[in-house]
Write a protein that holds these residues in place. Structure first.
Motif, PDB file in Angstrom:
ATOM      1  N   ASN A  93      43.653  60.980  66.670  1.00 58.35           N
ATOM      2  CA  ASN A  93      42.651  60.160  67.359  1.00 58.35           C
ATOM      3  C   ASN A  93      43.138  59.648  68.707  1.00 58.35           C
ATOM      4  O   ASN A  93      42.493  58.826  69.322  1.00 58.35           O
ATOM      5  CB  ASN A  93      42.253  58.977  66.475  1.00 58.35           C
ATOM      6  CG  ASN A  93      41.326  59.420  65.347  1.00 58.35           C
ATOM      7  OD1 ASN A  93      40.609  60.394  65.499  1.00 58.35           O
ATOM      8  ND2 ASN A  93      41.387  58.719  64.229  1.00 58.35           N
TER       9      ASN A  93
ATOM     10  N   LEU B 119      45.008  60.400  72.747  1.00 59.66           N
ATOM     11  CA  LEU B 119      45.274  61.358  73.815  1.00 59.66           C
ATOM     12  C   LEU B 119      46.526  60.906  74.543  1.00 59.66           C
ATOM     13  O   LEU B 119      46.673  59.727  74.870  1.00 59.66           O
ATOM     14  CB  LEU B 119      44.103  61.409  74.809  1.00 59.66           C
ATOM     15  CG  LEU B 119      42.789  62.028  74.316  1.00 59.66           C
ATOM     16  CD1 LEU B 119      41.688  61.802  75.338  1.00 59.66           C
ATOM     17  CD2 LEU B 119      42.956  63.513  74.053  1.00 59.66           C
TER      18      LEU B 119
ATOM     19  N   ASN C 281      41.600  66.395  72.309  1.00 60.21           N
ATOM     20  CA  ASN C 281      41.013  66.106  71.001  1.00 60.21           C
ATOM     21  C   ASN C 281      39.613  66.710  70.910  1.00 60.21           C
ATOM     22  O   ASN C 281      38.835  66.664  71.858  1.00 60.21           O
ATOM     23  CB  ASN C 281      40.936  64.583  70.805  1.00 60.21           C
ATOM     24  CG  ASN C 281      40.502  64.206  69.408  1.00 60.21           C
ATOM     25  OD1 ASN C 281      39.356  64.380  69.043  1.00 60.21           O
ATOM     26  ND2 ASN C 281      41.432  63.666  68.632  1.00 60.21           N
TER      27      ASN C 281
ATOM     28  N   ALA D 231      36.845  64.334  71.848  1.00 61.98           N
ATOM     29  CA  ALA D 231      37.072  63.517  73.052  1.00 61.98           C
ATOM     30  C   ALA D 231      36.152  63.929  74.196  1.00 61.98           C
ATOM     31  O   ALA D 231      35.748  65.084  74.333  1.00 61.98           O
ATOM     32  CB  ALA D 231      38.518  63.635  73.497  1.00 61.98           C
TER      33      ALA D 231
ATOM     34  N   VAL E 255      36.442  63.263  78.377  1.00 66.28           N
ATOM     35  CA  VAL E 255      37.360  62.750  79.398  1.00 66.28           C
ATOM     36  C   VAL E 255      36.752  62.991  80.786  1.00 66.28           C
ATOM     37  O   VAL E 255      36.419  64.133  81.134  1.00 66.28           O
ATOM     38  CB  VAL E 255      38.741  63.428  79.318  1.00 66.28           C
ATOM     39  CG1 VAL E 255      39.670  62.869  80.403  1.00 66.28           C
ATOM     40  CG2 VAL E 255      39.355  63.231  77.940  1.00 66.28           C
TER      41      VAL E 255
ATOM     42  N   GLN F 231      34.821  67.899  77.725  1.00 63.16           N
ATOM     43  CA  GLN F 231      34.600  67.463  76.347  1.00 63.16           C
ATOM     44  C   GLN F 231      35.290  68.391  75.355  1.00 63.16           C
ATOM     45  O   GLN F 231      35.584  69.552  75.663  1.00 63.16           O
ATOM     46  CB  GLN F 231      33.098  67.412  76.040  1.00 63.16           C
ATOM     47  CG  GLN F 231      32.410  68.769  76.065  1.00 63.16           C
ATOM     48  CD  GLN F 231      30.901  68.650  75.928  1.00 63.16           C
ATOM     49  OE1 GLN F 231      30.277  67.830  76.599  1.00 63.16           O
ATOM     50  NE2 GLN F 231      30.321  69.460  75.041  1.00 63.16           N
TER      51      GLN F 231
ATOM     52  N   ALA G  50      38.579  58.074  79.244  1.00 60.58           N
ATOM     53  CA  ALA G  50      38.570  58.892  78.018  1.00 60.58           C
ATOM     54  C   ALA G  50      37.989  58.111  76.840  1.00 60.58           C
ATOM     55  O   ALA G  50      38.191  56.906  76.695  1.00 60.58           O
ATOM     56  CB  ALA G  50      39.993  59.342  77.696  1.00 60.58           C
ATOM     57  N   LYS G  51      37.260  58.832  76.010  1.00 56.39           N
ATOM     58  CA  LYS G  51      36.715  58.267  74.777  1.00 56.39           C
ATOM     59  C   LYS G  51      36.827  59.285  73.649  1.00 56.39           C
ATOM     60  O   LYS G  51      36.654  60.494  73.870  1.00 56.39           O
ATOM     61  CB  LYS G  51      35.245  57.887  74.956  1.00 56.39           C
ATOM     62  CG  LYS G  51      35.012  56.671  75.830  1.00 56.39           C
ATOM     63  CD  LYS G  51      33.527  56.302  75.861  1.00 56.39           C
ATOM     64  CE  LYS G  51      33.304  55.048  76.699  1.00 56.39           C
ATOM     65  NZ  LYS G  51      31.873  54.662  76.739  1.00 56.39           N
ATOM     66  N   ILE G  52      37.151  58.791  72.468  1.00 54.51           N
ATOM     67  CA  ILE G  52      37.062  59.604  71.251  1.00 54.51           C
ATOM     68  C   ILE G  52      36.032  58.927  70.374  1.00 54.51           C
ATOM     69  O   ILE G  52      36.219  57.785  69.945  1.00 54.51           O
ATOM     70  CB  ILE G  52      38.416  59.712  70.540  1.00 54.51           C
ATOM     71  CG1 ILE G  52      39.433  60.415  71.446  1.00 54.51           C
ATOM     72  CG2 ILE G  52      38.277  60.463  69.223  1.00 54.51           C
ATOM     73  CD1 ILE G  52      40.822  60.515  70.853  1.00 54.51           C
TER      74      ILE G  52
ATOM     75  N   ILE H 293      39.892  55.268  75.182  1.00 54.88           N
ATOM     76  CA  ILE H 293      41.329  55.553  75.184  1.00 54.88           C
ATOM     77  C   ILE H 293      41.854  55.310  76.589  1.00 54.88           C
ATOM     78  O   ILE H 293      41.362  55.904  77.559  1.00 54.88           O
ATOM     79  CB  ILE H 293      41.615  57.009  74.770  1.00 54.88           C
ATOM     80  CG1 ILE H 293      40.915  57.348  73.446  1.00 54.88           C
ATOM     81  CG2 ILE H 293      43.116  57.246  74.682  1.00 54.88           C
ATOM     82  CD1 ILE H 293      41.364  56.521  72.271  1.00 54.88           C
TER      83      ILE H 293
END
Length: 563
Positions: A23, A25, A61, A64, A66, A87, A129-131, A136
């Protein structure tokens, strides 16, 4: 602890650990990113950059998203470039997908509007960035230092403005003619022809020109026969017409006590005059007659072929051929204008005695810009409806750096009469304001102006089209021309151009230092900068921040110059 419980706990811990790591990066290492060019360079008022980055295998990920954005940071501000979003494989979206297993290479292009503060700057990549819905935090990655801004030395205000040129001619040549007509196959002069108004006016004109102190006159007699009747007959006929006309004219000149050169000649068959009269006429089948003339060169064959066109020959005999049986008297007159000394004296004492052409010419007789402008102002007072007077006042204001007044005068000139010279000059004004679109439009309306190629060279420089700028400048010796040559890396030519600049200034020396730095001539770098800074102290600060001289920062002589 009982061993039968130990193994399941270890497996569970491993699963939790793997799940936790998946989970996250990791920061993207600088080794995976390359920005070009290095250092960055200002081109056409922009700082473009191409960033090639690699997302390594297993970095991205699957869930993710970004967003990567370049940002150029400098003292007092920062500029953000184009954002690119990527993505993972399990994200529903329309962005570029980065496979987790293989990773991927990506290219990002961006550009920043140039500011002088960017000479000292740092280029970073930022990451958003997001998961799933979890943000993140990833650190920015520095990928470049500074901007080379040599192209920004282009200066439209130093270009040559267009002059509204004078049309002064020291000697004006005029030709005045009169015709004495003859009957068919006759060479005798008729009193009716000799006394007609055309001949009388011509004789008066010759007399007046001979008596005028500022005029010279020479006379030509050209006698002709029409191209019918055969070459032998027409040769004798034309010769007698010339002889009789010469005797008449010599008697008249002697009577008037006029002593001028007279040149007499005759033409047996005036085919040239025949063709001219036919081409201007409305006679039937004239195209057929002209075709015969182009097909046959032999005079007798021409005559026979034309006579065979029976439908038209009678018209030729009545309307065209009689006009060719003539002697033409031509007075070639030279009118000699005022001398330079006379014009220079009159423009100061009594400019009203001068024509607009003479006043505009008077301004070219002095190298003093103040005197030039004064003369143009006098011209505008006396000849306010001549656009050149206002344009040329604006030209002097432009040279003096008074761009606001220059623009006012160029607009005034255009209001009197729309003209390409003022359009070109207004184009230069637009370039000084950074309005390249308006400048291009105005320069496009300046066709035929002598100074246009230099103005276009500056436009191409500001647009970042350096090769076109070099071609447009041609052999012009100016700072702008040398700058274009530097930017296409023709340093030898740039050195020659800089050596030939007529009024070398601080920028000339600064450009010499740039050439020296690029060709690894350290002594010339120092000497040229020393001369530039002596003329303009502000260039010390410019040189200190200029990446053109980055490798000289540890040089003691350089440091003492720019401190």
């Amino acid at each position: 602890m009982n061993k039968k419980y130990l193994l399941p706990l270890l497996v569970l811990a491993a699963i939790v650990t793997f799940s936790s790591c998946s989970n996250k990066l990791k920061p993207l290492a600088q080794e995976y990113i390359k920005a070009e060019p290095q250092p960055l360079e200002a081109i056409g008022g922009q700082v473009p950059v191409t960033i090639n980055a690699t997302f390594p295998a297993k970095w991205f990920n699957k869930k993710a998203v970004v967003t990567v954005t370049p940002v150029l940071r400098y003292a007092g501000g920062e500029a953000w470039g184009t954002a690119y979003t990527y993505q993972g494989e399990k994200v529903a979206g329309n962005n570029q997908v980065i496979p987790q297993k293989e990773g991927a290479n990506v290219t990002m292009k961006s550009s920043f509007a140039y500011k002088p503060e960017m000479k000292k700057s740092e280029l970073y990549l930022t990451f958003d960035a997001k998961i799933k819905n979890k943000t993140i935090k990833l650190p920015d990655v520095k990928i470049g230092d500074g901007v080379v801004a040599t192209s920004e030395l282009a200066n439209a205000a130093s270009a040559t403005p267009a002059i509204g040129a004078d049309k002064f001619q020291r000697i004006i040549k005029e030709a005045h003619s009169a015709n004495i007509m003859f009957l068919i196959q006759q060479a005798e002069l008729r009193s009716k022809e000799l006394s007609k108004q055309e001949v009388s006016d011509w004789k008066d004109l010759v007399k007046n020109a001979d008596e005028a102190p500022n005029q010279n006159v020479a006379i030509e007699i050209s006698a002709y026969a029409s191209p019918d009747g055969g070459v032998k007959l027409n040769t004798g006929l034309a010769e007698r017409r010339e002889g009789n006309t010469s005797k008449f004219l010599n008697r008249e000149l002697k009577k008037q006590k006029i002593d001028v050169p007279v040149d007499a000649r005759y033409t047996a068959q005036d085919w040239e005059g025949f063709q001219e009269l036919v081409s201007k006429s409305n006679i039937q089948d004239k195209d057929l007659v002209l075709r015969v003339l182009s097909m046959y060169q032999d005079p007798e064959q021409r005559e026979n072929e034309i006579k065979n066109i029976s439908a038209v020959f009678s018209t030729l005999a009545d309307e065209i051929l009689p006009q060719l049986r003539r002697s033409r008297l031509t007075a070639n007159i030279e009118i000699i204008g005022k001398s330079d000394d006379e014009i220079s004296a009159l423009v100061k004492s009594n400019p009203k005695e001068l024509s607009v052409e003479e006043i505009l010419y008077a301004a070219t007789l002095t190298n003093n810009d103040g005197e030039k402008e004064s003369i143009y102002k006098k011209a505008s007072e006396l000849y306010a409806n001549d656009f050149r007077t206002w344009n040329n006042i604006g030209m002097q204001r432009f040279k003096a750096g008074d761009l606001a007044k220059a623009e006012e005068m160029f607009n005034k000139a255009n209001s009197v009469k729309a003209n390409p010279e003022s359009n070109m000059n207004l184009g230069l004004i637009a370039l000084t304001k950074g309005d390249k679109a308006k400048a291009q439009q105005l320069l496009g309306s300046a066709s035929g102006v002598n100074e246009l190629s230099e103005a276009l060279g500056v436009l191409y420089l500001q647009q970042g089209e350096y090769a076109k700028a070099v071609n447009s400048f041609g052999s012009i010796k100016s700072n702008n021309a040398a700058l274009a040559q530097i930017l296409v890396k023709d340093y030898s030519k740039a050195q020659q151009t800089l050596a030939g600049v007529a009024n070398a200034d601080a920028t000339t020396d600064y450009l010499k230092a740039v050439v020296a730095a690029r060709t690894n001539n350290s002594s010339d770098v120092i000497n040229s900068l020393k001369s530039a800074i002596a003329k303009d102290r502000s260039l010390a600060k410019e040189a200190a921040a200029d990446l053109e001289f980055a490798k000289y920062v540890t040089n003691a002589d350089f440091s003492s110059l720019v401190k």
